[in-house]
Design an enzyme around this catalytic site. Structure first.
Site, PDB file in Angstrom:
ATOM      1  N   LYS A   1      -4.632  -4.089  -9.448  1.00 33.89           N
ATOM      2  CA  LYS A   1      -3.336  -4.084  -8.777  1.00 33.89           C
ATOM      3  C   LYS A   1      -2.304  -4.643  -9.741  1.00 33.89           C
ATOM      4  O   LYS A   1      -2.614  -5.471 -10.583  1.00 33.89           O
ATOM      5  CB  LYS A   1      -3.368  -4.948  -7.510  1.00 33.89           C
ATOM      6  CG  LYS A   1      -4.379  -4.461  -6.493  1.00 33.89           C
ATOM      7  CD  LYS A   1      -4.368  -5.330  -5.256  1.00 33.89           C
ATOM      8  CE  LYS A   1      -5.705  -5.318  -4.548  1.00 33.89           C
ATOM      9  NZ  LYS A   1      -6.283  -4.006  -4.303  1.00 33.89           N
TER      10      LYS A   1
ATOM     11  N   HIS B   1      -6.224   1.781  -1.232  1.00 29.85           N
ATOM     12  CA  HIS B   1      -6.213   0.424  -1.766  1.00 29.85           C
ATOM     13  C   HIS B   1      -4.777   0.042  -2.068  1.00 29.85           C
ATOM     14  O   HIS B   1      -3.926   0.890  -2.299  1.00 29.85           O
ATOM     15  CB  HIS B   1      -7.012   0.368  -3.074  1.00 29.85           C
ATOM     16  CG  HIS B   1      -8.487   0.408  -2.864  1.00 29.85           C
ATOM     17  ND1 HIS B   1      -9.181  -0.591  -2.223  1.00 29.85           N
ATOM     18  CD2 HIS B   1      -9.410   1.327  -3.228  1.00 29.85           C
ATOM     19  CE1 HIS B   1     -10.463  -0.282  -2.201  1.00 29.85           C
ATOM     20  NE2 HIS B   1     -10.631   0.870  -2.797  1.00 29.85           N
TER      21      HIS B   1
ATOM     22  N   TYR C   1       0.841  -1.192   0.000  1.00 29.79           N
ATOM     23  CA  TYR C   1       0.000   0.000   0.000  1.00 29.79           C
ATOM     24  C   TYR C   1       0.878   1.246   0.000  1.00 29.79           C
ATOM     25  O   TYR C   1       1.907   1.268   0.662  1.00 29.79           O
ATOM     26  CB  TYR C   1      -0.864   0.065   1.256  1.00 29.79           C
ATOM     27  CG  TYR C   1      -1.824  -1.071   1.454  1.00 29.79           C
ATOM     28  CD1 TYR C   1      -1.401  -2.294   1.942  1.00 29.79           C
ATOM     29  CD2 TYR C   1      -3.172  -0.907   1.175  1.00 29.79           C
ATOM     30  CE1 TYR C   1      -2.277  -3.329   2.137  1.00 29.79           C
ATOM     31  CE2 TYR C   1      -4.072  -1.936   1.379  1.00 29.79           C
ATOM     32  CZ  TYR C   1      -3.623  -3.140   1.857  1.00 29.79           C
ATOM     33  OH  TYR C   1      -4.494  -4.160   2.058  1.00 29.79           O
TER      34      TYR C   1
END
Lengths: 174, 342
Positions: free
Chosen positions: B318, B287, B279
């Site tokens: 991601k 997120h 993070y």
């Protein structure tokens, strides 16, 4: 390749019946000039060359890339492709590989370092596109980059409805 | 082993992390997730408050049990997050809301890498409970005297509550005395009786008795005295801390230390098929940007696994990050993303 249903490159057309394949021209792949060019580079085994050939066809015919050429990398034993996604863009490197080949992280980095084209702006990180070819000729493309690349930010919920806006936004952030 | 003075911490039943005694004060915790832990703590005797704000005379205690690292103190949990940028996971049941897992409380479970980092920095000590050993002669008070002390405290609390309740009731009646008299007079008029002033003040004179069943009782959710513990050496493997020396753990720890050193917040990545989630800031506010996957040198990566991991990363927004020791001892990081070719 011993998998049934795949054309073994280099097999003489007379070994197979052309009608059995449903195509009147027979095994056209085996005599394709690009495939023979890749084979003649003599850097990789036949499975990798075949995978490179499929990716070559996919890039040109399906993805409409420009100026696609093949390059043999002897030290890596790979045939790579270079091309432009659009007319005015920079050259990108595509590394085709059959799905059953396994890599270590080290080898991936080696490939990145040796196959990548040094760009004009020296601060842009090394990046290649890995093209993974399945036995049914499906190709999936994944981008490998050295370092930390942030993911795309989440779409604004209002913009989700507008497909044009999403496409524009993706191009802008690329 | 340092002798620690008596420390009494009271858990907030709602979020498990406040040590403000909430019972009986009419307050409640704010429901937001970012509620910040301990507001108050009863000061232990004998520990002098240092001038520097961040200096604590006691090290963080990490209790290890069969490889799991647990932190039971609310203040330690707060410091781990605020000072050391380590997140951990709350895994305990809340005393007043046990049958749910939307909100969990202490203990805070740390990743083996987090616990090791704290031990390496010298901020924490790994300990193991030794309650199975019988107490030494004369050291611990017997159970009977503890029960007696508890009963004594209950009685004192009851007397105090009775006194307070009686005083409050008296004040309330005094405030409303006039209205009560008016109401009574009106009722007598309605019934047609003659006003009788003798009964008016009767209510105020009767002695007030607080029923035992209405008494408020504190249920402590923390031990009144710390249990016996012994130190665990984190550099050598033992039944309660088996990670030391294992190659997989060492590889993960190298990656963890490097990423932590770059300023990221890290948490467990098993929900996304990776080793860590990375993070850019506190996980309560951001997120994760990366799913970190530790690749030991020479370990083969099957392509179908790579495709699966990258595709998962793309669909949850991601980037997959492959991490492994590279040339010259430094760590090498490679980002994988979907290429976006239509």
């Amino acid at each position: 390749m011993d998998e049934p249903g795949c054309a073994a490159p280099g097999t003489a057309p007379s070994r197979r019946e052309p009608e059995a394949r449903g195509s009147p021209c027979g095994n056209w792949m085996a005599t394709h000039p690009k495939l023979t060019e890749m084979m003649s580079l003599d850097v990789a085994d036949s499975t990798q060359v075949y995978a490179a050939f499929l990716v070559y066809l996919d890039l040109l015919e399906a993805k409409n890339w420009h100026d696609v050429t093949c390059v043999g990398l002897a030290e890596l034993q790979l045939v790579c492709l270079r091309g432009r996604e659009r007319e005015a863009e920079n050259l990108q490197v595509v590394v085709p590989t059959p799905v059953h080949m396994s890599f270590t992280h080290q080898r991936l980095r080696e490939i990145m370092q040796k196959a990548c084209i040094p760009q004009d702006e020296t601060d842009s990180p090394l990046s290649v596109i890995l093209a993974i070819v399945e036995s049914d000729s499906t190709v999936v493309y994944y981008k490998l980059t050295d370092g930390f690349i942030m993911p795309d930010p989440p779409d604004d919920t209002e913009d989700m409805d507008n497909k044009q806006w999403r496409k524009k936004r993706r191009k802008l952030l690329r | 082993m340092t002798h620690e003075p008596r420390m009494v911490t009271r858990e907030c039943a709602r979020c498990g992390c406040c040590s403000n005694g909430m019972k009986g004060r009419g307050q409640s915790c704010p429901p937001s997730r970012s509620h910040s832990p301990p507001l108050l703590k009863t000061k232990p005797m004998g520990i002098e408050k240092s001038n520097t704000a961040s200096c604590r005379s006691a090290m963080i205690r990490i209790h290890v049990l069969e490889g799991a690292a647990l932190v039971w103190s609310a203040e330690d949990a707060r410091e781990i997050r605020e000072r050391f940028r380590l997140v951990g996971t709350l895994v305990g049941a809340l005393a007043r809301k046990p049958r749910q897992n939307a909100r969990l409380g202490l203990p805070l479970q740390l990743l083996p890498e987090e616990a090791r980092l704290l031990a390496e920095l010298g901020a924490a000590v790994l300990v193991r409970g030794t309650e199975t050993q019988p107490p030494a002669e004369g050291e611990e008070p017997t159970q009977a005297s503890e029960v007696e002390a508890y009963q004594q405290e209950l009685e004192e609390s009851y007397q105090e509550q009775q006194r307070l309740a009686g005083a409050e009731r008296g004040a309330l009646l005094a405030r409303l005395a006039e209205r009560i008299a008016q109401g009574r007079a009106r009722r007598r008029e309605q019934r047609g009786e003659t006003p009788d002033t003798v009964e008016d003040s009767g209510l105020l004179d009767s002695p007030f008795v607080l029923p035992r069943g209405s008494m408020m009782v504190q249920l402590p959710t923390a031990r009144r005295r710390p249990g016996r513990v012994e130190r665990v050496d984190w550099t050598s493997p033992s039944p309660d801390w088996p990670h030391a020396g294992r190659p997989a753990h060492e590889a993960r720890y190298r990656v963890f230390r490097e990423l932590w050193g770059r300023g990221y917040y890290l948490s467990g990545g098993s929900k996304f098929g990776g080793d860590f989630l990375v993070y850019p800031g506190d996980p309560l506010r951001f997120h994760a940007h990366y799913i970190a996957l530790c690749c030991p040198p020479g370990a083969p990566l099957p392509l179908h696994a790579l495709v699966a991991a990258t595709r998962l990363g793309t669909s949850v927004k991601k980037t997959l990050l492959l991490c492994s020791p590279g040339a010259g001892g430094a760590l090498a990081f490679t980002s994988l993303q979907w290429s976006g070719l239509q």
